[in-house]
Design an enzyme around this catalytic site. Structure first.
Site, PDB file in Angstrom:
ATOM      1  N   SER A   1       0.951  -1.032   0.153  1.00  0.00           N
ATOM      2  CA  SER A   1      -0.252  -0.082  -0.307  1.00  0.00           C
ATOM      3  C   SER A   1       0.500   1.091   0.293  1.00  0.00           C
ATOM      4  O   SER A   1       0.287   2.539   0.110  1.00  0.00           O
ATOM      5  CB  SER A   1      -1.077   0.151   0.928  1.00  0.00           C
ATOM      6  OG  SER A   1      -1.916  -1.189   1.395  1.00  0.00           O
ATOM      7  N   ARG A   2       2.266   1.053  -0.693  1.00  0.00           N
ATOM      8  CA  ARG A   2       3.121   2.161  -0.355  1.00  0.00           C
ATOM      9  C   ARG A   2       3.152   2.848   0.606  1.00  0.00           C
ATOM     10  O   ARG A   2       3.568   3.912   1.093  1.00  0.00           O
ATOM     11  CB  ARG A   2       2.760   3.674  -1.363  1.00  0.00           C
ATOM     12  CG  ARG A   2       2.244   2.728  -3.317  1.00  0.00           C
ATOM     13  CD  ARG A   2       3.465   2.554  -3.259  1.00  0.00           C
ATOM     14  NE  ARG A   2       3.019   2.293  -4.884  1.00  0.00           N
ATOM     15  CZ  ARG A   2       3.136   1.048  -5.734  1.00  0.00           C
ATOM     16  NH1 ARG A   2       2.520  -0.273  -4.646  1.00  0.00           N
ATOM     17  NH2 ARG A   2       2.554   0.295  -6.698  1.00  0.00           N
ATOM     18  N   LEU A   3       3.125   1.857   1.522  1.00  0.00           N
ATOM     19  CA  LEU A   3       3.810   2.194   3.380  1.00  0.00           C
ATOM     20  C   LEU A   3       4.718   2.092   2.995  1.00  0.00           C
ATOM     21  O   LEU A   3       5.054   1.272   4.318  1.00  0.00           O
ATOM     22  CB  LEU A   3       2.848   2.203   4.228  1.00  0.00           C
ATOM     23  CG  LEU A   3       2.340   3.332   5.318  1.00  0.00           C
ATOM     24  CD1 LEU A   3       1.809   4.029   5.564  1.00  0.00           C
ATOM     25  CD2 LEU A   3       1.557   2.393   6.829  1.00  0.00           C
TER      26      LEU A   3
END
Length: 211
Positions: free
Chosen positions: A189-191
């Site tokens: 989730s691009r975290l």
């Protein structure tokens, strides 16, 4: 091109504060060995960014040829575009991108030129054909055609015979004395996980950065 169709999730690994080494160069060497062990193609390839006299950035891929407690080492011609830019503004940034491991390493800092004797020793370790190419190529200059370059190689080959290839006087090694080094691990989730080492009080300050 459907860019959304190319989107991928990063799920291979995590990076926690406890995973880090107090010494960023020791941690870099750990990651580099893992890139080698994973069979990555050219794990030593790095993007090098410099700035010209007008302040316009330039970037290109070069090869890492050494890393120690002082920084990251590469070699090139002082007469090349990057060599001229480093003479005028001795600062640079680099990026390693190990896609298969979903990792990046970034660093930046002042650049110092290595003693010519050290650069000459490395030149002598290069493959013979690479030495010939470096000795005759007016790197970054406009040339009429490839035939001209190949003719220069053959002329030098005939001239030196079985003797050593002379080290070009413009041949140089450079060390990026990193003041900041960042390790990036892709996450779902691009975290992403990002940690930056910054020189402080004779040591290194470690901070987590938002993705």
């Amino acid at each position: 091109m459907d860019h959304e169709a190319l989107r991928r999730e990063y799920r291979r690994a995590t990076l926690r504060r406890r995973d880090l080494d107090p010494d960023p160069f020791a941690f870099f060497r750990r990651w580099f060995k893992e890139a080698e062990a994973a069979g990555l193609y050219l794990p030593d390839a790095m993007a090098l960014a410099t700035v010209d006299a007008e302040g316009t950035p330039n970037a290109r891929m070069v090869v890492l040829r050494g890393v120690d407690e002082k920084g990251f080492v590469f070699y090139t011609s002082r007469a090349s575009a990057k060599g001229r830019e480093l003479e005028g503004n001795p600062r640079a940034a680099l990026v390693f991108h190990w896609n298969e491991l979903e990792r990046q390493v970034r660093a930046r800092g002042p650049v110092e030129r290595l003693p010519f004797e050290e650069s000459a020793r490395y030149f002598g370790k290069r493959p013979h054909e690479s030495q010939l190419s470096a000795a005759v190529s007016p790197q970054s200059e406009v040339v009429a055609n490839r035939d001209l370059l190949e003719a220069r190689v053959e002329e030098l080959r005939r001239r030196i015979g079985d003797g050593p290839v002379p080290v070009p006087p413009t041949w140089a090694g450079y060390r990026i004395a990193a003041m900041e080094i960042e390790f990036w691990q892709g996450r779902e989730s691009r975290l992403h996980d990002r940690f930056r080492y910054a020189r402080a009080d004779g040591g290194w300050r470690i901070e987590r950065l938002a993705p």
